[in-house]
Write an enzyme that holds these catalytic residues in place. Structure first.
Site, PDB file in Angstrom:
ATOM      1  N   LYS A 187       1.022  -1.070   0.186  1.00 36.56           N
ATOM      2  CA  LYS A 187      -0.209   0.451  -0.110  1.00 36.56           C
ATOM      3  C   LYS A 187       1.428   1.169   0.391  1.00 36.56           C
ATOM      4  CE  LYS A 187      -2.417   2.458   2.895  1.00 36.56           C
ATOM      5  NZ  LYS A 187      -1.942   3.200   2.479  1.00 36.56           N
ATOM      6  N   GLU A 394       8.955  15.351  16.812  1.00 41.13           N
ATOM      7  CA  GLU A 394       9.352  15.543  14.961  1.00 41.13           C
ATOM      8  C   GLU A 394       9.043  16.144  14.758  1.00 41.13           C
ATOM      9  OE1 GLU A 394       8.565  11.872  12.718  1.00 41.13           O
ATOM     10  OE2 GLU A 394      10.852  11.722  11.801  1.00 41.13           O
TER      11      GLU A 394
HETATM   12  P1  NAD Z   1       1.519   7.645   8.832  1.00 39.92           P
HETATM   13  O1  NAD Z   1       2.691   7.253   9.649  1.00 39.92           O
HETATM   14  O2  NAD Z   1       0.073   8.397   9.394  1.00 39.92           O
HETATM   15  O3  NAD Z   1       1.572   6.941   7.359  1.00 39.92           O
HETATM   16  C1  NAD Z   1       2.414   6.192   6.486  1.00 39.92           C
HETATM   17  C2  NAD Z   1       2.003   5.837   6.227  1.00 39.92           C
HETATM   18  O4  NAD Z   1       1.244   3.923   6.678  1.00 39.92           O
HETATM   19  C3  NAD Z   1       0.711   5.515   4.714  1.00 39.92           C
HETATM   20  O5  NAD Z   1       0.984   4.616   3.985  1.00 39.92           O
HETATM   21  C4  NAD Z   1      -0.790   5.414   5.551  1.00 39.92           C
HETATM   22  O6  NAD Z   1      -0.712   5.447   4.835  1.00 39.92           O
HETATM   23  C5  NAD Z   1      -0.065   4.525   6.746  1.00 39.92           C
HETATM   24  N1  NAD Z   1      -1.416   4.747   8.280  1.00 39.92           N
HETATM   25  C6  NAD Z   1      -2.063   5.094   8.188  1.00 39.92           C
HETATM   26  N2  NAD Z   1      -2.715   5.283   9.414  1.00 39.92           N
HETATM   27  C7  NAD Z   1      -2.330   4.324   9.967  1.00 39.92           C
HETATM   28  C8  NAD Z   1      -2.635   3.380  10.291  1.00 39.92           C
HETATM   29  N3  NAD Z   1      -3.923   2.894  11.340  1.00 39.92           N
HETATM   30  N4  NAD Z   1      -3.034   1.777  10.009  1.00 39.92           N
HETATM   31  C9  NAD Z   1      -1.936   1.127   9.118  1.00 39.92           C
HETATM   32  N5  NAD Z   1      -1.770   2.101   8.251  1.00 39.92           N
HETATM   33  C10 NAD Z   1      -1.857   3.143   8.187  1.00 39.92           C
HETATM   34  O7  NAD Z   1       2.409   9.121   8.642  1.00 39.92           O
HETATM   35  P2  NAD Z   1       1.976  10.565   8.655  1.00 39.92           P
HETATM   36  O8  NAD Z   1       0.001  10.801   9.140  1.00 39.92           O
HETATM   37  O9  NAD Z   1       1.471  10.330   7.074  1.00 39.92           O
HETATM   38  O10 NAD Z   1       2.826  11.481   8.878  1.00 39.92           O
HETATM   39  C11 NAD Z   1       2.514  12.182   9.765  1.00 39.92           C
HETATM   40  C12 NAD Z   1       4.322  12.046  10.554  1.00 39.92           C
HETATM   41  O11 NAD Z   1       4.500  10.539  10.728  1.00 39.92           O
HETATM   42  C13 NAD Z   1       5.362  12.574  10.009  1.00 39.92           C
HETATM   43  O12 NAD Z   1       4.998  14.242  10.332  1.00 39.92           O
HETATM   44  C14 NAD Z   1       6.018  11.955  10.304  1.00 39.92           C
HETATM   45  O13 NAD Z   1       6.689  12.938  11.769  1.00 39.92           O
HETATM   46  C15 NAD Z   1       5.840  11.102  10.581  1.00 39.92           C
HETATM   47  N6  NAD Z   1       6.118  10.108   9.213  1.00 39.92           N
HETATM   48  C16 NAD Z   1       7.720   9.533   9.242  1.00 39.92           C
HETATM   49  C17 NAD Z   1       8.127   8.681   8.024  1.00 39.92           C
HETATM   50  C18 NAD Z   1       9.324   8.349   8.130  1.00 39.92           C
HETATM   51  O14 NAD Z   1      10.344   8.010   6.759  1.00 39.92           O
HETATM   52  N7  NAD Z   1       9.648   7.317   9.501  1.00 39.92           N
HETATM   53  C19 NAD Z   1       7.305   9.366   6.726  1.00 39.92           C
HETATM   54  C20 NAD Z   1       5.971   9.642   7.037  1.00 39.92           C
HETATM   55  C21 NAD Z   1       5.611  10.037   7.953  1.00 39.92           C
END
Ligand code: NAD
Ligand code: MG
Length: 492
Positions: A187, A394
């Site tokens: 995904k 972060e």
């Molecule tokens: P997120 O963790 O929500 O999203 C990452 C992935 O997880 C996406 O594909 C999203 O659709 C999926 N996801 C979201 N909620 C989920 C759930 N309940 N169950 C399963 N999958 C789920 O990240 P975000 O909201 O897009 O970004 C928020 C924060 O996350 C950012 O500010 C940053 O701190 C962090 N982030 C970190 C990385 C990294 O490389 N470690 C990457 C993106 C975001």
């Protein structure tokens, strides 16, 4: 087929459906969602929205390919051939993929073409090289027995990737999973589905059998969590926020105890000593924080500078931030594009306000750029105290925090004083000091006199709440195999 005509070279977007069993299909519900260009807030196109019913079909296809389909009969050397073909196809399409990545994510074209694409191609090639070298050991028992191990694939892998490096995170996930003989349901983030789907076209063209790779665009709180809960998915690999990492572990525990690897957030210390090459440290700290609009899990967002060189470091870091070119990500001169979304824009602005409210010294930036697109000025705070929100959480945005320190033990203690532990950097000419600190930092990666050096051969992952498991390198392979022990009585 959608054609984006606003670019110098019109870009055709052909892959906007779900990829299940090597076929492009609409979702069962018929629902779609829009993906947006964060540089102008316009809809690029609509993409099929996968839900739980689509996930069932994708998992069935992946299961069949794994246990009774063609994939289980493909040898390691033939898996390598397919991965090399995929790498070559991505290379042939790299200009188009870089443009698509920039359009969907907002990252400067010079980064998508010079960083994301080459690293993604390297990653497929690196793991292609391993595909026929996945082997166990023979283990001496008593002389009447032959005992050996097999490193077998785990099965059907669920993979959930973020929006900050869409193509590269897809490569980090797919390449080792496929090299070791697993099948995948992936995904992409709902903010950036387009390059993952384009790579889906190339996966079919390369000749991967049906069901080996299935790609489902969808939302995290519906599809993502359904993947984490699915009873017939054997392992889940996730990159994203630490909060969602907790949800995924819980879902895995409450369903089938699937294996979980997590690549999560961090608050990385970047430690600068006065005895370093200050030019290199200033540029390294600048890129280490501002790269990709600050949207890197490795962003060096806590910069500790030795008191002796603090005034010079601060003054020159502010000068460098002022010179940073923010603007149209398709312009080859642009160094910084927009944040990914309104939500992230608001989050980052909220952190900037918190920094000011709690008494950090805002030296530069802090405001929106323009009135269209999610652009934020490169922002520099000094006199940041460890307990301030901007030093603890972060930010995932272009916000630099600089603080001073006096001695080594103090900086080690303060650098480790966080729930995270992904990466760190140390700038000094004193090798003894550099290694001492490197060994004391509770992080998965330490860069000495450099920053954000990535290579598919070097393992990457987090200590503490920055993650579980490793990606890349030989260690990354382990996460996609399980060991079987076979013992034979040979003296009847
Ligand atoms: P997120 O963790 O929500 O999203 C990452 C992935 O997880 C996406 O594909 C999203 O659709 C999926 N996801 C979201 N909620 C989920 C759930 N309940 N169950 C399963 N999958 C789920 O990240 P975000 O909201 O897009 O970004 C928020 C924060 O996350 C950012 O500010 C940053 O701190 C962090 N982030 C970190 C990385 C990294 O490389 N470690 C990457 C993106 C975001
Ligand atoms: Mg988008």
């Amino acid at each position: 087929m959608v054609t984006v005509t606003s670019l110098k070279q019109p870009l055709k977007i052909s892959a906007t459906q779900l990829l299940i069993n090597n076929e492009w299909v609409d979702s069962i519900s018929g629902q779609k969602f829009a993906t947006v260009n964060p540089a102008n807030e316009e809809v690029i196109c609509e993409v099929a929205l996968a839900g739980a019913a689509d996930l069932e079909l994708a998992v069935q296809a992946a299961r069949k390919a794994f246990s009774e389909g063609e994939w289980s009969r493909v040898s390691g050397s033939d898996r390598a051939v397919l991965l090399y073909k995929l790498a070559n196809l991505i290379e042939e399409h790299q200009a188009e993929l870089a443009q698509l990545e920039t359009l969907d994510n907002g990252k400067p074209l010079r980064e998508s073409s010079k960083i994301d694409l080459p690293l993604a191609i390297q990653c497929y090639r690196y793991f292609a090289g391993w595909a026929d070298k996945i082997q166990g050991k023979t283990i001496p028992l008593a002389k009447d027995f032959l005992c050996y191990t097999r490193h077998e694939p785990i099965g059907v892998i669920g993979q959930i990737i973020p929006w900050n490096f869409p193509l590269l995170m897809q490569a980090w996930k797919l390449a080792p999973a496929l090299a070791t003989g697993n099948t995948v349901v992936l995904k992409p983030s709902s903010y950036t589905p387009l390059t993952a789907l384009k790579v889906g076209e190339l996966i079919i063209e390369a000749g991967f059998p049906p069901g080996v790779v299935n790609i489902l665009p969808g939302f995290g709180n519906t599809l993502g969590i359904a993947i984490a809960r699915h009873q017939d998915i054997d392992k889940l690999a996730f990159t994203g926020s630490t909060d969602v990492g907790h949800l995924i572990m819980t879902a895995a525990a409450q369903s089938n105890l699937k294996q979980v690897t997590l690549e999560l957030g961090s608050k990385n210390p970047n430690i600068v000593f006065a005895d370093t090459d200050l030019d290199a440290a200033i540029e390294g700290a600048h890129l280490g924080l501002f790269l990709n609009q600050g949207q890197c899990c490795t962003a060096g967002s806590r910069i500790f500078v030795e008191e002796k060189c603090y005034p010079e470091f601060v003054a020159r870091s502010i000068e460098r931030a002022k010179k940073r070119i923010v603007g149209d990500p398709l312009d080859p001169r642009t160094e910084q594009g927009p944040q990914i979304s309104q939500i992230q824009f608001d989050r980052v602005m909220h952190y900037i306000e918190a920094g000011m409210r709690e008494g950090a010294n805002l030296q530069f930036g802090g405001s929106r750029v323009g009135n269209r697109g999610f652009f934020i000025e490169p922002t520099v705070f000094t006199e940041v105290q460890d307990q301030m929100t901007i030093a603890q959480e972060e930010i995932f945005g272009p916000v630099m925090s600089i603080t001073k320190f006096r001695d080594i033990d103090e900086v080690i203690r303060r650098a480790n004083n966080t729930k995270y532990g992904l990466a760190a950097a140390i700038w000094t000419q004193d090798i003894t000091k550099a290694h001492k600190i490197a060994h004391h930092l509770r992080v998965g990666t330490v860069w000495i006199n450099c920053y954000d050096v990535f290579n598919s051969a070097a393992p990457f992952g987090g200590f503490k709440q920055s993650g579980i498991g490793r990606e890349l390198g030989e260690y990354g392979l382990r996460e996609y195999t399980q060991v079987k022990t076979v013992t034979v009585k040979i003296n009847q």
